[in-house]
Design a protein around this motif. Sequence first.
Motif, PDB file in Angstrom:
ATOM      1  N   LEU A   1      -3.987   6.383 -14.368  1.00 52.36           N
ATOM      2  CA  LEU A   1      -4.873   7.581 -14.421  1.00 52.36           C
ATOM      3  C   LEU A   1      -5.993   7.396 -13.629  1.00 52.36           C
ATOM      4  N   MET A   2      -6.650   6.165 -14.001  1.00 50.07           N
ATOM      5  CA  MET A   2      -8.190   6.213 -13.202  1.00 50.07           C
ATOM      6  C   MET A   2      -8.018   5.812 -11.857  1.00 50.07           C
ATOM      7  N   ALA A   3      -7.051   5.621 -11.573  1.00 49.02           N
ATOM      8  CA  ALA A   3      -6.642   5.244  -9.932  1.00 49.02           C
ATOM      9  C   ALA A   3      -6.551   6.557  -9.449  1.00 49.02           C
ATOM     10  N   LEU A   4      -5.995   7.650 -10.131  1.00 51.80           N
ATOM     11  CA  LEU A   4      -6.101   9.020  -9.679  1.00 51.80           C
ATOM     12  C   LEU A   4      -7.207   9.711  -9.793  1.00 51.80           C
ATOM     13  N   VAL A   5      -7.895   9.567 -10.818  1.00 50.28           N
ATOM     14  CA  VAL A   5      -9.167  10.385 -10.910  1.00 50.28           C
ATOM     15  C   VAL A   5     -10.005   9.788  -9.637  1.00 50.28           C
ATOM     16  N   LYS A   6     -10.287   8.330  -9.510  1.00 49.94           N
ATOM     17  CA  LYS A   6     -10.893   7.940  -8.314  1.00 49.94           C
ATOM     18  C   LYS A   6     -10.650   8.171  -6.866  1.00 49.94           C
ATOM     19  N   ARG A   7      -9.179   8.430  -6.840  1.00 47.01           N
ATOM     20  CA  ARG A   7      -8.819   9.076  -5.564  1.00 47.01           C
ATOM     21  C   ARG A   7      -9.191  10.510  -5.166  1.00 47.01           C
TER      22      ARG A   7
ATOM     23  N   ILE B   1       2.248  14.590 -13.564  1.00 47.40           N
ATOM     24  CA  ILE B   1       0.942  14.824 -14.783  1.00 47.40           C
ATOM     25  C   ILE B   1       0.394  16.297 -14.412  1.00 47.40           C
ATOM     26  N   ALA B   2       0.216  16.599 -13.373  1.00 46.18           N
ATOM     27  CA  ALA B   2      -0.342  18.118 -13.415  1.00 46.18           C
ATOM     28  C   ALA B   2       0.625  18.960 -13.913  1.00 46.18           C
ATOM     29  N   GLU B   3       1.907  18.826 -13.956  1.00 47.66           N
ATOM     30  CA  GLU B   3       2.916  19.815 -14.634  1.00 47.66           C
ATOM     31  C   GLU B   3       3.098  19.427 -15.973  1.00 47.66           C
ATOM     32  N   GLN B   4       3.351  18.178 -16.298  1.00 51.59           N
ATOM     33  CA  GLN B   4       3.764  18.154 -17.740  1.00 51.59           C
ATOM     34  C   GLN B   4       2.720  17.142 -18.473  1.00 51.59           C
ATOM     35  N   GLY B   5       1.581  16.626 -17.946  1.00 49.73           N
ATOM     36  CA  GLY B   5       0.700  16.120 -18.523  1.00 49.73           C
ATOM     37  C   GLY B   5       1.205  14.811 -19.320  1.00 49.73           C
TER      38      GLY B   5
ATOM     39  N   ILE C   1      -9.026  17.871 -11.330  1.00 48.56           N
ATOM     40  CA  ILE C   1      -8.832  16.525 -12.314  1.00 48.56           C
ATOM     41  C   ILE C   1      -8.248  16.830 -13.820  1.00 48.56           C
ATOM     42  N   LEU C   2      -8.423  18.240 -14.187  1.00 51.73           N
ATOM     43  CA  LEU C   2      -8.331  18.372 -15.505  1.00 51.73           C
ATOM     44  C   LEU C   2      -6.927  17.729 -16.202  1.00 51.73           C
ATOM     45  N   PRO C   3      -5.700  17.879 -15.657  1.00 52.24           N
ATOM     46  CA  PRO C   3      -4.500  17.174 -16.381  1.00 52.24           C
ATOM     47  C   PRO C   3      -4.776  15.659 -16.417  1.00 52.24           C
ATOM     48  N   VAL C   4      -5.146  15.082 -15.385  1.00 50.82           N
ATOM     49  CA  VAL C   4      -5.277  13.580 -15.347  1.00 50.82           C
ATOM     50  C   VAL C   4      -6.314  13.154 -16.362  1.00 50.82           C
ATOM     51  N   ALA C   5      -7.411  13.797 -16.127  1.00 49.13           N
ATOM     52  CA  ALA C   5      -8.705  13.681 -17.057  1.00 49.13           C
ATOM     53  C   ALA C   5      -8.260  13.542 -18.544  1.00 49.13           C
ATOM     54  N   LYS C   6      -7.572  14.596 -18.805  1.00 44.03           N
ATOM     55  CA  LYS C   6      -7.127  15.080 -20.200  1.00 44.03           C
ATOM     56  C   LYS C   6      -6.519  14.032 -20.807  1.00 44.03           C
TER      57      LYS C   6
ATOM     58  N   ALA D   1       0.904  -1.423  -0.050  1.00 45.82           N
ATOM     59  CA  ALA D   1       0.015   0.181   0.025  1.00 45.82           C
ATOM     60  C   ALA D   1       0.792   1.418  -0.001  1.00 45.82           C
ATOM     61  N   LYS D   2       2.000   1.178   0.527  1.00 49.15           N
ATOM     62  CA  LYS D   2       2.749   2.316   0.734  1.00 49.15           C
ATOM     63  C   LYS D   2       3.224   2.824  -0.918  1.00 49.15           C
ATOM     64  N   THR D   3       3.847   1.733  -1.233  1.00 51.07           N
ATOM     65  CA  THR D   3       4.245   1.862  -2.711  1.00 51.07           C
ATOM     66  C   THR D   3       3.260   2.393  -3.762  1.00 51.07           C
ATOM     67  N   HIS D   4       2.211   1.958  -3.345  1.00 53.67           N
ATOM     68  CA  HIS D   4       0.719   2.424  -4.085  1.00 53.67           C
ATOM     69  C   HIS D   4       0.597   3.825  -4.084  1.00 53.67           C
ATOM     70  N   GLU D   5       0.697   4.396  -2.869  1.00 51.71           N
ATOM     71  CA  GLU D   5       0.168   5.698  -2.553  1.00 51.71           C
ATOM     72  C   GLU D   5       1.593   6.458  -3.042  1.00 51.71           C
ATOM     73  N   GLU D   6       2.712   6.146  -2.768  1.00 53.13           N
ATOM     74  CA  GLU D   6       3.935   6.874  -3.432  1.00 53.13           C
ATOM     75  C   GLU D   6       3.692   7.119  -5.037  1.00 53.13           C
ATOM     76  N   ILE D   7       3.427   6.017  -5.619  1.00 50.02           N
ATOM     77  CA  ILE D   7       3.283   6.111  -7.152  1.00 50.02           C
ATOM     78  C   ILE D   7       2.185   7.171  -7.508  1.00 50.02           C
ATOM     79  N   LEU D   8       1.112   7.109  -6.813  1.00 50.41           N
ATOM     80  CA  LEU D   8      -0.100   7.901  -6.951  1.00 50.41           C
ATOM     81  C   LEU D   8       0.315   9.494  -6.862  1.00 50.41           C
ATOM     82  N   ASP D   9       0.945   9.568  -5.661  1.00 51.48           N
ATOM     83  CA  ASP D   9       1.523  10.998  -5.194  1.00 51.48           C
ATOM     84  C   ASP D   9       2.335  11.737  -6.434  1.00 51.48           C
ATOM     85  N   SER D  10       3.206  10.681  -6.426  1.00 52.45           N
ATOM     86  CA  SER D  10       4.349  11.365  -7.629  1.00 52.45           C
ATOM     87  C   SER D  10       3.542  11.575  -9.036  1.00 52.45           C
TER      88      SER D  10
END
Lengths: 195, 195
Positions: free
Chosen positions: B56-62, B22-26, B100-105, B8-17
Amino acid sequence: MSRKGRSAKTHEEILDSAWDMIAEQGADVSMLDIAKAVGISRQAIYLHFGTRGGLLMALVKRADERYRIREDFFEALDTRSPAERLDACLRVWLTFVPKILPVAKDLIRLRATDPDASAAWEDRMSDLRSWLRQLAESLYSEGALASSWTIEEATDYIWTASSVQVWDLLVVERNWKQDRAATILRESISKVLLK
Amino acid sequence: MSRKGRSAKTHEEILDSAWDMIAEQGADVSMLDIAKAVGISRQAIYLHFGTRGGLLMALVKRADERYRIREDFFEALDTRSPAERLDACLRVWLTFVPKILPVAKDLIRLRATDPDASAAWEDRMSDLRSWLRQLAESLYSEGALASSWTIEEATDYIWTASSVQVWDLLVVERNWKQDRAATILRESISKVLLK
DNA sequence: ACCTTTTCTTGACACGTGTAAAGATCTGCA
DNA sequence: TGCAGATCTTTACACGTGTCAAGAAAAGGT
């Protein structure tokens, strides 16, 4: 036309095959698929169009000319009554959108990763917005625009509300009939913009 | 959560990074870039999320859960006056969209080539439409909807007019300020739908 | 400490876009 | 006919996503 010293015949054959295949399968068509269909090598397409984005852009521009979108739009722009003018311009544009939909969708998709495709598409959208701006200006100067609208905002609103993206959402995603989508978009844009 | 026996730790770290990058560079961020930022191998991300679309879907759902979009929407749905209810629901949704715009795009972009991403996004949009449908139903049953609208068409219209795609056109492409875009969208949707 | 299971790494492959260089082929023209 | 330039092919590479299998490393319990 970005084809320094390339055969016009091959050029057209690529465009013809690519148009048909992308209309049917969209982004699933690879450059190699198109090359095979034409009977040439994958690299030949790159010699003619540079990138996939370049090919798609060439398809859009050919459609622009074939369907005389510019001419038809400016003819509609001549309509006397403001309300009818807006309606006529939107009719022209919304008749054109479904024709280029598959190609335009793929191009929009590629903008995120292909700077050339992005620039070319933005250039074309800039043209379209200049037409829509003339429309908005004419509505404004005749006092037909609802009071809260500036010309720029009205231009952007029309551009957005009648975009390929919006058409795709209604017609492809939500299965609206083309006529129904066109009618509702024309009516709603009129209702929002006009007095 | 599609992470059978994964930390779960790695899972969250991936999502955070991934969220930040993606917010910055899409779309310019590769899976390898994200892996490097987390300090793991590229394949570890695939073990956690399957594909880029899955990530990306995991990011949106979070984000859905963190920002309590569902709860806020249904709270807005309780508003008594029809006009205020529509406005309140749109405010909630249009406050969420830019987050959610960058991720959703990027997810929307991937739909063309990734069937899993396509299905997951469509599933989420189906939920959103069911909320919007309840909104449209309530407006209809209270006689607030303009006569020409069916519940289904009104739902699709709100869904389209307040979509990520429309927001992107106005705010990103045309540089509208978020407040201005939200205001104009709310007002225009109200004007089109309500009596 | 030892063994097992979970978790992650390594290396390899298939397929896509895009680029480059060298060679083949086709075309027009002297 | 034969040459030169234009046009296309072939081969190879870099980088991206996605998948697979084998092995290393970390975590857990006994």
